[in-house]
Design an enzyme around this catalytic site. Structure first.
Site, PDB file in Angstrom:
ATOM      1  N   GLU A   1       5.982  11.672  21.073  1.00 48.43           N
ATOM      2  CA  GLU A   1       6.682  11.791  19.785  1.00 48.43           C
ATOM      3  C   GLU A   1       6.125  13.028  19.079  1.00 48.43           C
ATOM      4  O   GLU A   1       4.925  13.095  18.769  1.00 48.43           O
ATOM      5  CB  GLU A   1       6.438  10.544  18.917  1.00 48.43           C
ATOM      6  CG  GLU A   1       7.179  10.618  17.597  1.00 48.43           C
ATOM      7  CD  GLU A   1       6.909   9.428  16.674  1.00 48.43           C
ATOM      8  OE1 GLU A   1       5.752   8.987  16.581  1.00 48.43           O
ATOM      9  OE2 GLU A   1       7.866   8.946  16.046  1.00 48.43           O
TER      10      GLU A   1
ATOM     11  N   GLY B   1       4.593   2.549  10.944  1.00 50.51           N
ATOM     12  CA  GLY B   1       3.711   3.690  11.180  1.00 50.51           C
ATOM     13  C   GLY B   1       3.591   3.975  12.661  1.00 50.51           C
ATOM     14  O   GLY B   1       4.500   3.673  13.447  1.00 50.51           O
ATOM     15  N   SER B   2       2.443   4.517  13.048  1.00 47.84           N
ATOM     16  CA  SER B   2       2.292   4.996  14.425  1.00 47.84           C
ATOM     17  C   SER B   2       1.762   3.899  15.356  1.00 47.84           C
ATOM     18  O   SER B   2       1.120   2.942  14.916  1.00 47.84           O
ATOM     19  CB  SER B   2       1.315   6.173  14.446  1.00 47.84           C
ATOM     20  OG  SER B   2       0.020   5.718  14.091  1.00 47.84           O
TER      21      SER B   2
ATOM     22  N   GLU C   1       7.081  -1.658  13.065  1.00 51.09           N
ATOM     23  CA  GLU C   1       8.151  -0.645  13.158  1.00 51.09           C
ATOM     24  C   GLU C   1       7.452   0.666  13.467  1.00 51.09           C
ATOM     25  O   GLU C   1       6.823   1.258  12.582  1.00 51.09           O
ATOM     26  CB  GLU C   1       8.897  -0.521  11.820  1.00 51.09           C
ATOM     27  CG  GLU C   1       9.669  -1.755  11.404  1.00 51.09           C
ATOM     28  CD  GLU C   1      11.008  -1.867  12.116  1.00 51.09           C
ATOM     29  OE1 GLU C   1      11.492  -0.868  12.678  1.00 51.09           O
ATOM     30  OE2 GLU C   1      11.560  -2.980  12.107  1.00 51.09           O
TER      31      GLU C   1
ATOM     32  N   LYS D   1       0.856  -1.202   0.000  1.00 55.00           N
ATOM     33  CA  LYS D   1       0.000   0.000   0.000  1.00 55.00           C
ATOM     34  C   LYS D   1       0.883   1.240   0.000  1.00 55.00           C
ATOM     35  O   LYS D   1       1.662   1.455   0.927  1.00 55.00           O
ATOM     36  CB  LYS D   1      -0.906   0.027   1.230  1.00 55.00           C
ATOM     37  CG  LYS D   1      -1.888   1.201   1.187  1.00 55.00           C
ATOM     38  CD  LYS D   1      -2.821   1.205   2.370  1.00 55.00           C
ATOM     39  CE  LYS D   1      -2.302   2.005   3.529  1.00 55.00           C
ATOM     40  NZ  LYS D   1      -2.048   3.429   3.226  1.00 55.00           N
TER      41      LYS D   1
ATOM     42  N   CYS E   1      11.481   8.669  12.226  1.00 50.73           N
ATOM     43  CA  CYS E   1      11.097   7.870  13.393  1.00 50.73           C
ATOM     44  C   CYS E   1      12.233   7.752  14.395  1.00 50.73           C
ATOM     45  O   CYS E   1      12.009   7.748  15.598  1.00 50.73           O
ATOM     46  CB  CYS E   1      10.653   6.488  12.939  1.00 50.73           C
ATOM     47  SG  CYS E   1      11.902   5.647  11.950  1.00 50.73           S
TER      48      CYS E   1
HETATM   49  P1  NAD Z   1       0.012   6.144  10.570  1.00 48.83           P
HETATM   50  O1  NAD Z   1      -0.011   5.062  11.576  1.00 48.83           O
HETATM   51  O2  NAD Z   1      -1.027   7.204  10.650  1.00 48.83           O
HETATM   52  O3  NAD Z   1      -0.097   5.541   9.095  1.00 48.83           O
HETATM   53  C1  NAD Z   1       0.793   4.561   8.628  1.00 48.83           C
HETATM   54  C2  NAD Z   1       0.121   3.789   7.517  1.00 48.83           C
HETATM   55  O4  NAD Z   1      -0.965   3.052   8.063  1.00 48.83           O
HETATM   56  C3  NAD Z   1      -0.449   4.662   6.405  1.00 48.83           C
HETATM   57  O5  NAD Z   1      -0.164   4.045   5.185  1.00 48.83           O
HETATM   58  C4  NAD Z   1      -1.952   4.641   6.703  1.00 48.83           C
HETATM   59  O6  NAD Z   1      -2.739   4.822   5.552  1.00 48.83           O
HETATM   60  C5  NAD Z   1      -2.130   3.243   7.264  1.00 48.83           C
HETATM   61  N1  NAD Z   1      -3.306   3.067   8.121  1.00 48.83           N
HETATM   62  C6  NAD Z   1      -4.011   4.007   8.811  1.00 48.83           C
HETATM   63  N2  NAD Z   1      -5.003   3.431   9.509  1.00 48.83           N
HETATM   64  C7  NAD Z   1      -4.946   2.099   9.255  1.00 48.83           C
HETATM   65  C8  NAD Z   1      -5.689   0.967   9.699  1.00 48.83           C
HETATM   66  N3  NAD Z   1      -6.725   1.097  10.546  1.00 48.83           N
HETATM   67  N4  NAD Z   1      -5.327  -0.262   9.267  1.00 48.83           N
HETATM   68  C9  NAD Z   1      -4.279  -0.412   8.435  1.00 48.83           C
HETATM   69  N5  NAD Z   1      -3.534   0.617   7.968  1.00 48.83           N
HETATM   70  C10 NAD Z   1      -3.864   1.867   8.374  1.00 48.83           C
HETATM   71  O7  NAD Z   1       1.466   6.751  10.614  1.00 48.83           O
HETATM   72  P2  NAD Z   1       2.031   7.959   9.762  1.00 48.83           P
HETATM   73  O8  NAD Z   1       1.506   9.235  10.318  1.00 48.83           O
HETATM   74  O9  NAD Z   1       1.843   7.693   8.314  1.00 48.83           O
HETATM   75  O10 NAD Z   1       3.600   7.819  10.042  1.00 48.83           O
HETATM   76  C11 NAD Z   1       4.223   8.395  11.135  1.00 48.83           C
HETATM   77  C12 NAD Z   1       4.541   7.349  12.174  1.00 48.83           C
HETATM   78  O11 NAD Z   1       5.313   6.297  11.600  1.00 48.83           O
HETATM   79  C13 NAD Z   1       5.415   7.917  13.270  1.00 48.83           C
HETATM   80  O12 NAD Z   1       4.986   7.436  14.511  1.00 48.83           O
HETATM   81  C14 NAD Z   1       6.790   7.390  12.922  1.00 48.83           C
HETATM   82  O13 NAD Z   1       7.688   7.355  13.995  1.00 48.83           O
HETATM   83  C15 NAD Z   1       6.463   6.039  12.399  1.00 48.83           C
HETATM   84  N6  NAD Z   1       7.558   5.503  11.565  1.00 48.83           N
HETATM   85  C16 NAD Z   1       8.282   4.434  12.034  1.00 48.83           C
HETATM   86  C17 NAD Z   1       9.354   3.942  11.288  1.00 48.83           C
HETATM   87  C18 NAD Z   1      10.192   2.804  11.790  1.00 48.83           C
HETATM   88  O14 NAD Z   1      10.920   2.213  10.986  1.00 48.83           O
HETATM   89  N7  NAD Z   1      10.155   2.471  13.064  1.00 48.83           N
HETATM   90  C19 NAD Z   1       9.663   4.519  10.052  1.00 48.83           C
HETATM   91  C20 NAD Z   1       8.910   5.593   9.616  1.00 48.83           C
HETATM   92  C21 NAD Z   1       7.843   6.079  10.381  1.00 48.83           C
END
Ligand code: NAD
Length: 497
Positions: free
Chosen positions: A398, A242-243, A264, A190, A298
């Site tokens: 964060e 993601g978060s 992650e 995705k 992140c």
């Molecule tokens: P997010 O959790 O809002 O979204 C991440 C992804 O999840 C997006 O593609 C989103 O469309 C999808 N998503 C949203 N709701 C969902 C659901 N209910 N089911 C499945 N997928 C869903 O995060 P963000 O705002 O896009 O990214 C920022 C976060 O990501 C920060 O917390 C950051 O630290 C973290 N991050 C971690 C790493 C790592 O390697 N540890 C790397 C990059 C970012």
């Protein structure tokens, strides 16, 4: 002014080169999905770059069918053939780097200067893991109680669902795809709605490199598409970057199918600056926690813990260095820091800063949105808050913006305790010239990656990267990253006849 700019449309030559296919399933390039309309916004000006219809849960179904149809042949392909395809992809990514660079800037405002490094990093991952693809064997294990032969094999899961965030979509997608493909898995990927373009182009390149149709399928979309992937019985494992808030929903949903999920997540990584450190180096590297990925990385070190005897000179040095960082148009070749992703993000970050100041934090520099020529974009200058109480909201949350918080400490023991006093455990950075202290403190950090006198150099494809505590579990990168996408099978054979 800002209203007018926003309604002009995206005024940049790259507008003509934005990828056209939000959905790629099997061998079909599809210029519309069946889901919601997306009006993607470039955060440098607030302008809409393109409007298109994203994927829907029904598109996810089709992508899963295509991936599963490709699974048997991909898994059976000899490792050297998978390796060759991955090497070809790496070469193609390098050849196309100059076309990828402006997409990376247009999708989320990352600086144009960083683009070539991001493509180089993506290519290196496919080379590194391509090098594993032809070396996946098993191992024999000891047998007890009579003649027998026992061995372990490492097998692909089947189809991996890959969900990546907007802040570094190419980085995150390649961090997963390279090991998952090397291990023989097929992919449903995705692209994030907030920053879709580099991942869309990556999947086009995968196709051009000659990967069999269905091995990698693309569904660009938002939460509904991600949720459909998590609940889909045809996806064997989810890798989520993601978060924590989204991860909680994903784990709850995955409980239904008992699907394994790699996580992650976010961080609040501590930077420990001891009085015996090279102060200039520690300030330059400390500042990178605000600058790298426009403060939206992140693993950025954003919680600075500084020994009291050097505390004030260090804070002043940070502030002086911040004054030399050029913030602005991310397409300009001399810009070092661009905008944050959206108005909503800027409002959230500003709220945290305001409450941090109201709670007794000392605003050393920054804090106010950039106006003038930058008014239409979502720009916040480097913002440094000193004298932050460790228990305050801004010290524990964060921020995901160009904001550093600084707190003094008196002893090594206190520094370690403060660093570990966090729900997160992604990175930790130690600045010292004392070798024994470096090892001692590194050993005590509750973090998946510790860097001594560094600020990001460790992030190569060779190293396992991932979090402890609420920063997630599982590792991407290195041999551990390959293992994330392999299931272990034990085979015992009776040799007694
Ligand atoms: P997010 O959790 O809002 O979204 C991440 C992804 O999840 C997006 O593609 C989103 O469309 C999808 N998503 C949203 N709701 C969902 C659901 N209910 N089911 C499945 N997928 C869903 O995060 P963000 O705002 O896009 O990214 C920022 C976060 O990501 C920060 O917390 C950051 O630290 C973290 N991050 C971690 C790493 C790592 O390697 N540890 C790397 C990059 C970012």
């Amino acid at each position: 002014m800002s209203w007018r700019v926003r309604h002009m449309g995206f005024q940049h030559p790259v507008a003509e080169q934005l990828p056209l296919y939000p959905v790629i399933i099997g061998d079909a390039l599809e210029d519309q999905g069946c889901g919601e309309m997306l009006a993607h916004v470039y955060p440098g000006t607030g302008q809409v770059t393109r409007r298109f219809r994203m994927a829907s849960p029904a598109d996810v179904d089709r992508a899963v069918v295509a991936a599963r149809a490709a699974q048997a042949a991909w898994r059976a392909l000899p490792g050297d053939k998978r390796r060759d395809l991955m090497f070809r992809l790496a070469a193609l990514i390098e050849e196309q780097a100059s076309a990828m660079t402006p997409l990376l800037t247009a999708e989320n405002g990352s600086i144009i200067l960083a683009g070539p490094h991001m493509s180089a990093d993506a290519a290196q991952k496919f080379r590194y893991f391509g090098g594993w693809a032809d070396k996946i064997g098993g191992r024999t294990v000891a047998t007890w109680g009579g003649p027998a032969h026992d061995y372990v094999s490492y097998e692909p899961y089947g189809t991996i669902g890959v969900i990546v965030p907007w802040n570094g979509p190419l980085f995150a997608a390649t961090m997963v795809l390279a090991p998952a493909l090397a291990a023989g898995n097929c992919i449903v990927l995705k692209a994030p709605d907030l920053a879709p373009y580099s991942v869309m182009r990556l999947v086009e390149l995968i196709r051009q490199a000659g990967f069999p149709p269905g091995v990698v399928n693309l569904v660009t979309g938002g939460a509904d598409v991600g949720a459909a992937m998590v609940s889909h019985p045809g996806i064997d494992k989810i890798e989520f970057i993601g978060s924590g808030a989204t991860a909680r929903k994903i784990l709850a949903s995955a409980a239904e199918t008992l699907k394994p999920v790699g996580l992650e997540l976010g961080g609040k990584s501590a930077v420990l600056v001891f009085a015996d450190a090279d102060l200039q180096g520690a300030a330059k590297r400390g500042l990178s926690g605000a600058v790298s990925a426009n403060g939206q990385g992140c693993v950025n070190g954003t919680r600075l813990l500084v020994e009291r005897s050097i505390y004030e000179p260090y804070v002043q040095m940070l502030s002086a260095m911040a004054g030399h960082i050029k913030v602005g148009d991310p397409f300009a070749p001399d810009t070092i820091m661009g905008p944050v992703i959206s108005e909503a993000a800027l409002a959230r970050i500003s709220g945290l800063v305001d409450r941090g100041v109201a709670g007794g934090g000392r605003l050393v520099t920054g804090g106010a949105r950039l106006g003038g020529e930058h008014e239409a974009g979502t720009f916040l200058p480097i913002t440094i808050l000193a004298d932050i109480a460790p228990e305050s909201e801004i010290a524990r949350t964060e921020i995901f913006g160009p904001v550093l918080v600084v707190t003094p400490f008196d002893t090594e023991e206190e520094a370690v305790a403060l660093a570990n006093d966090s729900d997160y455990g992604l990175g930790a950075y130690i600045h010292t010239s004392n070798l024994a202290r470096a090892h001692r403190v590194a050993g005590q950090m509750q973090a998946g990656q510790v860097q001594v006198n560094g600020s990001g150099e460790a992030m190569t494809p060779c190293v396992p990267f991932g979090g402890m505590k609420q920063s997630g579990h599982g590792r991407l990168g290195g041999m551990e990253g390959l293992r994330e996408f392999q299931q272990v099978k034990n085979i015992w054979m009776n040799l007694q006849g």
